[in-house]
Each structure stands twice: as structure tokens, then as C-alpha cells.
Scaffold this motif. Structure first.
Motif, PDB file in Angstrom:
ATOM      1  N   UNK A  81      -5.663  -5.791 -10.505  1.00 41.70           N
ATOM      2  CA  UNK A  81      -4.802  -5.188 -11.112  1.00 41.70           C
ATOM      3  C   UNK A  81      -4.700  -3.421 -10.760  1.00 41.70           C
ATOM      4  N   UNK A  82      -3.587  -2.880 -11.195  1.00 43.77           N
ATOM      5  CA  UNK A  82      -3.568  -1.641 -10.678  1.00 43.77           C
ATOM      6  C   UNK A  82      -4.464  -0.730 -11.556  1.00 43.77           C
ATOM      7  N   UNK A  83      -4.683   0.326 -11.136  1.00 41.68           N
ATOM      8  CA  UNK A  83      -5.904   1.001 -12.082  1.00 41.68           C
ATOM      9  C   UNK A  83      -5.237   1.341 -13.295  1.00 41.68           C
ATOM     10  N   UNK A  84      -6.285   1.282 -14.448  1.00 41.84           N
ATOM     11  CA  UNK A  84      -6.161   1.402 -15.846  1.00 41.84           C
ATOM     12  C   UNK A  84      -5.196   0.448 -16.300  1.00 41.84           C
ATOM     13  N   UNK A  85      -4.954  -0.727 -15.770  1.00 40.50           N
ATOM     14  CA  UNK A  85      -4.004  -1.663 -16.280  1.00 40.50           C
ATOM     15  C   UNK A  85      -5.094  -3.007 -16.729  1.00 40.50           C
ATOM     16  N   UNK A  86      -4.636  -3.718 -17.555  1.00 43.15           N
ATOM     17  CA  UNK A  86      -5.471  -4.840 -18.229  1.00 43.15           C
ATOM     18  C   UNK A  86      -4.760  -6.008 -18.513  1.00 43.15           C
ATOM     19  N   UNK A 121       0.750  -1.361  -0.061  1.00 38.23           N
ATOM     20  CA  UNK A 121       0.035  -0.142  -0.143  1.00 38.23           C
ATOM     21  C   UNK A 121       0.873   1.154   0.157  1.00 38.23           C
ATOM     22  N   UNK A 122       1.789   1.168   0.779  1.00 38.91           N
ATOM     23  CA  UNK A 122       2.975   2.276   0.657  1.00 38.91           C
ATOM     24  C   UNK A 122       3.452   2.757  -0.442  1.00 38.91           C
ATOM     25  N   UNK A 123       3.685   1.666  -1.587  1.00 40.04           N
ATOM     26  CA  UNK A 123       4.009   1.795  -2.733  1.00 40.04           C
ATOM     27  C   UNK A 123       3.138   2.104  -3.552  1.00 40.04           C
ATOM     28  N   UNK A 124       1.954   2.340  -3.346  1.00 39.36           N
ATOM     29  CA  UNK A 124       0.638   2.810  -4.058  1.00 39.36           C
ATOM     30  C   UNK A 124       0.414   4.319  -4.049  1.00 39.36           C
ATOM     31  N   UNK A 125       1.159   5.086  -2.990  1.00 33.41           N
ATOM     32  CA  UNK A 125       1.025   6.297  -2.909  1.00 33.41           C
ATOM     33  C   UNK A 125       2.298   7.241  -3.400  1.00 33.41           C
ATOM     34  N   UNK A 126       2.241   8.031  -3.866  1.00 39.19           N
ATOM     35  CA  UNK A 126       3.454   8.943  -4.317  1.00 39.19           C
ATOM     36  C   UNK A 126       4.634   9.042  -3.235  1.00 39.19           C
ATOM     37  N   UNK A 127       5.849   8.733  -3.493  1.00 35.85           N
ATOM     38  CA  UNK A 127       6.622   8.822  -2.371  1.00 35.85           C
ATOM     39  C   UNK A 127       6.907  10.178  -1.845  1.00 35.85           C
ATOM     40  N   UNK A 128       7.342  10.582  -0.450  1.00 31.59           N
ATOM     41  CA  UNK A 128       7.487  11.721  -0.183  1.00 31.59           C
ATOM     42  C   UNK A 128       8.768  12.524  -0.766  1.00 31.59           C
ATOM     43  N   UNK A 129       8.850  13.771  -1.078  1.00 35.41           N
ATOM     44  CA  UNK A 129       9.775  14.368  -1.650  1.00 35.41           C
ATOM     45  C   UNK A 129      11.215  14.097  -0.836  1.00 35.41           C
ATOM     46  N   UNK A 147       4.973 -10.773  -9.891  1.00 34.44           N
ATOM     47  CA  UNK A 147       6.022 -10.033 -10.646  1.00 34.44           C
ATOM     48  C   UNK A 147       5.421  -9.323 -11.932  1.00 34.44           C
ATOM     49  N   UNK A 148       4.195  -9.794 -12.517  1.00 34.38           N
ATOM     50  CA  UNK A 148       3.515  -9.147 -13.477  1.00 34.38           C
ATOM     51  C   UNK A 148       3.343  -7.478 -13.233  1.00 34.38           C
ATOM     52  N   UNK A 149       3.855  -6.505 -14.069  1.00 39.12           N
ATOM     53  CA  UNK A 149       3.867  -5.078 -13.643  1.00 39.12           C
ATOM     54  C   UNK A 149       2.378  -4.663 -13.459  1.00 39.12           C
ATOM     55  N   UNK A 150       1.438  -5.423 -14.210  1.00 36.58           N
ATOM     56  CA  UNK A 150       0.156  -4.886 -14.181  1.00 36.58           C
ATOM     57  C   UNK A 150      -0.681  -5.351 -12.879  1.00 36.58           C
ATOM     58  N   UNK A 151       0.019  -6.306 -12.008  1.00 41.00           N
ATOM     59  CA  UNK A 151      -0.809  -6.953 -10.814  1.00 41.00           C
ATOM     60  C   UNK A 151      -0.438  -6.131  -9.528  1.00 41.00           C
ATOM     61  N   UNK A 152      -1.419  -5.931  -8.986  1.00 42.48           N
ATOM     62  CA  UNK A 152      -1.588  -5.175  -7.635  1.00 42.48           C
ATOM     63  C   UNK A 152      -1.551  -6.160  -6.673  1.00 42.48           C
ATOM     64  N   UNK A 153      -2.282  -7.143  -6.578  1.00 34.99           N
ATOM     65  CA  UNK A 153      -1.990  -8.283  -5.429  1.00 34.99           C
ATOM     66  C   UNK A 153      -2.818  -9.455  -6.342  1.00 34.99           C
ATOM     67  N   UNK A 203       5.074 -11.043  -0.936  1.00 31.40           N
ATOM     68  CA  UNK A 203       4.969 -11.323  -2.291  1.00 31.40           C
ATOM     69  C   UNK A 203       6.016 -11.261  -3.244  1.00 31.40           C
ATOM     70  N   UNK A 204       6.054 -12.116  -4.246  1.00 31.91           N
ATOM     71  CA  UNK A 204       7.447 -11.940  -5.081  1.00 31.91           C
ATOM     72  C   UNK A 204       7.633 -10.675  -5.550  1.00 31.91           C
ATOM     73  N   UNK A 205       9.055 -10.381  -5.320  1.00 31.92           N
ATOM     74  CA  UNK A 205       9.505  -9.036  -6.002  1.00 31.92           C
ATOM     75  C   UNK A 205       9.109  -7.635  -5.040  1.00 31.92           C
ATOM     76  N   UNK A 206       8.153  -7.803  -4.102  1.00 27.20           N
ATOM     77  CA  UNK A 206       7.835  -6.695  -3.178  1.00 27.20           C
ATOM     78  C   UNK A 206       8.994  -6.096  -2.454  1.00 27.20           C
TER      79      UNK A 206
END
Length: 521
Positions: A468-473, A282-290, A441-447, A306-309
Motif C-alpha cells: 500500500x501507499x504510505x499511510x493507507x489502509x 516509481x516516477x509517480x511516487x515522487x513530486x512531479x517537477x515544476x 486500480x484501488x487508490x490505496x494500492x502501490x503495487x 499494471x491496470x490504470x498505470x
């Protein structure tokens, strides 16, 4: 030769620095009298660092170690006089992470009562069963759970947040004598497959269990630590114990929310975070702090990474992840360092100080490196059994974790899945977690979750559930082809479901019974 190692580790982590002779004497006397219970750990911290901030609660603000101990003692006196709590009674605690939960646990221990840490995700029916099976004398609960406790037996005293504060403020005068028995902590199993069982946590007999953790995970005295993992869970409770032992300042929030967590980490200059793996996702799904938070340690446990996390998270926040593999029953089995996870992102690491680990076949014999077998663990903190009187299978002083795994030639542990998760499809042994890690490990997959389901022809087959991540198919055929390219034919999931999210319990574990089931073919 354990003593020199223990002393050296305590010194290395800043726990043997000189201090006021009177305070050091009071600190050691607290441990001598109250041992390493949660109350003893708080007392030693209050004796050595009374004015240090112990907790930062998002609603109540800061409280020092001396103030926290005083409130817990006042609560204990009121629980004894107004509620009638005595040594040996059990107090349920249905709370999110905040001061009241901590004060209740300590107060119960001061009276020699047992704290039963209740999962905030339990249903009303499950809570009713827990209250009956654990023979609760009282239940301390957050106001948000009031409607969920209506089915509790009338014999259970209900104490909400408002009454809890009244009990603290209206405490009668008097002294608390050491109870005739030590209060214990009872942690409930996750309950993802039925009614949770109560597991009696062992009280540490000395510094060795602490050293087992801080030798491998570089936590130091007086850290600023955020505990995001639920304290009702074994990992969150362990984080509290370690934090008290380190005389750390603990930051608590009632709910995990990624952006709020990042703000709190920065605001309170936290150097350590205790979390469960899904929180890192979940932390990776929000913009990282400056500016990167001053984290030196992100300690995770509670479910498989999960693999690759791990490498993805460390690419953003630095090489800070320490992954502890264990269970409610065996406490810890192994710890993976950032270097381990860079080398093998799915590894559970190696056993820490004082821990034995073995991979055994069905006959109880060790298996060679690379071969999958049953994971058995031995350490000083194996649980004392379930409150029902049952225990876990043991072999030569080692306790079964219920998991299957293997060791690589260098001694790194890999967990291949639960014993009851492995399926046999067309005569082949298949581990759903292997396919799960691959799909993660698929880039489209959120969980993703992969489970075994009945099959009339092969006995069992795999079903995959992807969010899937938003807007991914993705389409089912692409998923199957990806698995077919990297794994054997029998690992390819015949059923592929796309879901908006995976159902999880309060500790982040996927509740597989809530996943849609494919139709029989």
C-alpha cells in the motif's frame, strides 16, 4: 511493396537527410562491411556524426561517437593480445548501465566474440552455473559484484572496471580486421523460476526491424534518449541498438532513482525515455517537477503495464507512453500507442510493420475475437534458439510467446497471462492477471501481485499480495468484497497478504517464488 514503406519511414524520422558525401559513403560502407551488429551500428554513427555526443555517463561525462569507437577498438586489441580473446569466444558482461558495458559489447563484436549479457540480480550460485553453461572465456564486471563472482571457474578471466580501463589505455597498436564470424549477443532469460537460459539474438539483416519500431514509436534522428531499462535485458539492449541507428545522444545512469532520473531528463533535455513499467510507477511516487520534462516518447516493455498505470502517468507527463509487448525469444509482438492506452489501458496494442500475430487454440487453429488462446508471433527478429540447442514451439512460421491472450473486435491484443500462470479453481479457468489489474486500480494500492496456490478442495486458488501507499489502509475482507463486486466468485482471492514491497528482479519483474505462501487448509 516493403521498400517504399521502409524508405518513407526512414525519411520521416530524419535518417535520410542530406549530409557530407564522404561521410554518407563511409556510413554506408560501415554497414556493408560490419552489417547491423552493435559494432556496425556504432561504426555507421561514428562515420556520419563523429563529433556528436554518443553517451553521457553520470560518472565519466560525455563521449563522442568517434571517441567511443576508438576506445572500443583499443579494448578489442587488448582483449585479443592480453587476454587471448578470439572469434567464437564468449565474454560475460556483468555491468550496470555505463560506458564500460557498451565498450565491452562493441569490442567483443569487433573480435567476432559473443557478448553474454548477465543479469545484475543473479546470485553467486546462478553466476557460477551461467559461467559454466555459457562456457565464458572472460567476465567483465563492475566492482560492486566482486564478492559475487568468487565461485567462477578458474578458467574465466575476471576483468573489473579498473583493469578494463587499463586494457583500453594500454592497447597495442595495429588494425582490426573483420573477424571470420560476426559476434553475437546472448541475452539471458529473466531466471525468475530457475537458472536463466541463454538466448541467441539474431543480427538484423537490414533496416526493416528498425522501421518496425520507429514507424509506431516516433523516435527521430539525433534524439536525446535516456535508457533507464537495464541494457543487459532485451528491452534495454534494443534501446541501445535503436539509439545507435538514430545517432542519438544516450544518457545512462547506473541505478534507477526517480528523483535523479527526473533531474537528468531535464538537465539533458531528453525527448525519449526507455524504461520498464515499474519505473513509471516509481516516477509517480515522487513530486512531479515544476516544469514537465521535454519528453515526447516514454517507451516501456519487459513486463505487463499494471491496470490504470498508463492513464495516470499520461495525466501527469502527457500522452507519451508507447508499450511494446514481446519477449527475449520473439523480440516484439505488438505496440500500443498513447491513443490505444487511453482507450484501453491494459491493451498490448497491434502488431507493427513486418510482424504477424495469431491467437491459436491447442490444435493450432485461430480462435475468434474475444476468445482466449495461445499467442504466436512471427517477425524478422525471432531468436535463433537457446545456447543449449533447444528452441521454442513454432507453428506455420510463428513462434509461441508462452502467453495467453485475446484480440478484441478492433484487433487490439490483450495479454491474459502466462500459459503456466493460469489456474483451474473448482473447474473454472482463472487468470491471476485479471484480478491483479483490478486490484491495481484501488487508490490505496502501490503495487500488487496475484498468483495461484495449491488448494486441497478446489485444486488451486488465488492469493493476493498488496503493498500500500504510505499511510493507507485496507483489510482483507474489503479486498475480497471489491473483487467479488466486479468479478466472478472463483476470482476472489481467499488469501490476502499485505507486504511492504513486492520482491522484484533487476528488470522489475515480480519474483513470485519469494512471496510468502499461505498455509494449507
Amino acid at each position: 511493396m516493403d521498400l517504399p514503406f521502409v524508405i518513407a519511414t526512414l525519411a520521416r524520422r530524419g535518417l535520410l537527410t542530406p549530409g557530407s558525401p564522404l561521410r554518407v559513403a563511409a556510413q554506408l560502407n560501415s554497414l556493408r562491411k560490419w552489417s547491423f551488429t552493435i559494432a556496425g551500428e556504432l561504426r555507421q554513427a561514428a562515420a556520419r556524426d563523429p563529433h556528436r555526443v554518443a553517451l553521457i555517463d553520470e560518472q565519466r561525462g560525455e563521449i563522442t561517437y568517434a571517441q567511443l569507437l576508438r576506445r572500443a577498438e583499443q579494448l578489442a586489441r587488448s582483449l585479443r593480445s592480453a587476454v587471448g580473446i578470439r572469434a567464437g569466444d564468449r565474454i560475460g558482461v556483468l555491468c550496470r548501465n555505463h560506458n564500460g558495458l557498451v565498450e565491452t559489447m562493441v569490442a567483443a563484436t569487433l573480435l567476432g566474440a559473443d557478448s553474454v549479457l548477465v543479469n545484475t540480480g543473479l546470485s553467486a550460485a546462478q553466476l557460477e552455473l551461467v559461467a559454466q553453461e555459457q562456457e565464458l572465456r572472460a567476465l567483465v564486471h563492475d566492482a560492486e559484484f566482486t564478492e559475487r563472482i568468487v565461485r567462477l571457474p578458474a578458467s574465466v578471466e575476471r576483468i573489473d572496471e579498473g583493469r578494463l580501463e587499463e586494457l583500453v589505455q594500454q592497447a597495442p597498436p595495429g588494425q582490426l580486421r573483420h573477424p571470420e564470424r560476426d559476434g553475437r549477443t546472448i541475452v539471458l532469460t529473466s531466471g525468475t523460476t530457475g537458472t536463466p537460459k541463454g538466448a541467441r539474438r539474431r543480427t538484423p539483416s537490414g533496416f526493416k526491424p528498425l522501421v518496425s519500431i520507429i514507424d509506431r514509436i516516433p523516435l527521430h534522428a539525433r534524439e536525446q534518449i535516456m535508457i533507464a531499462a537495464p541494457i543487459f535485458h532485451t528491452w534495454g539492449y534494443a534501446a541501445l541498438q535503436v539509439s545507435f541507428a538514430l545517432r542519438a545522444t544516450i544518457v545512462l545512469q547506473r541505478r534507477f532513482e526517480p528523483a535523479a532520473t527526473l533531474r537528468a531528463l531535464d538537465e539533458h533535455r531528453c525527448t525519449a525515455l526507455f524504461a520498464v513499467p515499474v519505473m513509471l510507477q516509481r516516477l509517480l511516487e515522487v513530486p512531479p517537477p515544476a516544469q514537465r520534462p521535454p519528453l515526447k516518447v516514454v517507451a516501456v516493455s519487459g513486463s505487463a503495464l499494471p491496470g490504470g498505470l498508463a492513464p495516470r502517468f499520461m495525466d501527469v507527463y502527457g500522452d507519451v507512453i508507447y508499450n511494446l509487448y514481446g519477449s527475449t525469444e520473439v523480440s516484439w509482438a505488438s505496440i500500443a500507442t498513447p491513443a490505444d492506452l487511453r482507450r484501453a489501458p491494459n491493451t498490448a496494442g497491434t502488431p507493427p510493420f513486418g510482424t504477424r500475430l495469431a491467437i491459436l487454440d491447442p490444435a493450432g487453429e485461430p480462435v475468434p475475437a474475444g476468445q482466449v488462446g495461445r499467442i504466436f508471433v512471427g517477425n524478422e527478429m525471432l531468436f535463433e534458439g537457446y545456447t543449449s540447442g533447444l528452441g521454442k514451439e513454432s507453428h506455420d512460421g510463428l513462434m509461441a510467446t508462452g502467453d495467453l491472450g485475446h484480440l478484441d473486435p478492433d484487433g487490439l491484443l490483450f495479454v491474459d497471462g502466462r500459459e503456466d500462470d493460469m489456474i483451474i479453481s473448482g473447474g473454472e479457468n482463472v487468470f491471476p492477471s485479471e484480478v491483479e489489474n483490478l486490484l491495481a486500480e484501488l487508490p490505496q494500492v502501490r503495487e500488487v501481485a496475484v498468483i495461484g496456490v495449491p488448494d486441497p478442495e478446489y485444486g488451486q486458488r488465488l492469493a493476493a499480495y498488496l503493498a500500500l501507499h504510505p499511510n493507507e489502509t485496507l483489510d482483507p475482507d474489503a479486498v475480497r468484497e471489491y473483487v467479488r463486486h466486479y468479478r466472478a466468485r472463483f476470482c476472489v482471492p481467499r488469501d490476502v497478504f499485505f507486504v511492504p514491497f513486492l520482491p522484484r528482479n533487476a528488470t522489475g519483474k515480480v519474483v513470485t517464488r519469494d512471496l510468502p505462501r499461505p498455509q494449507q487448509r
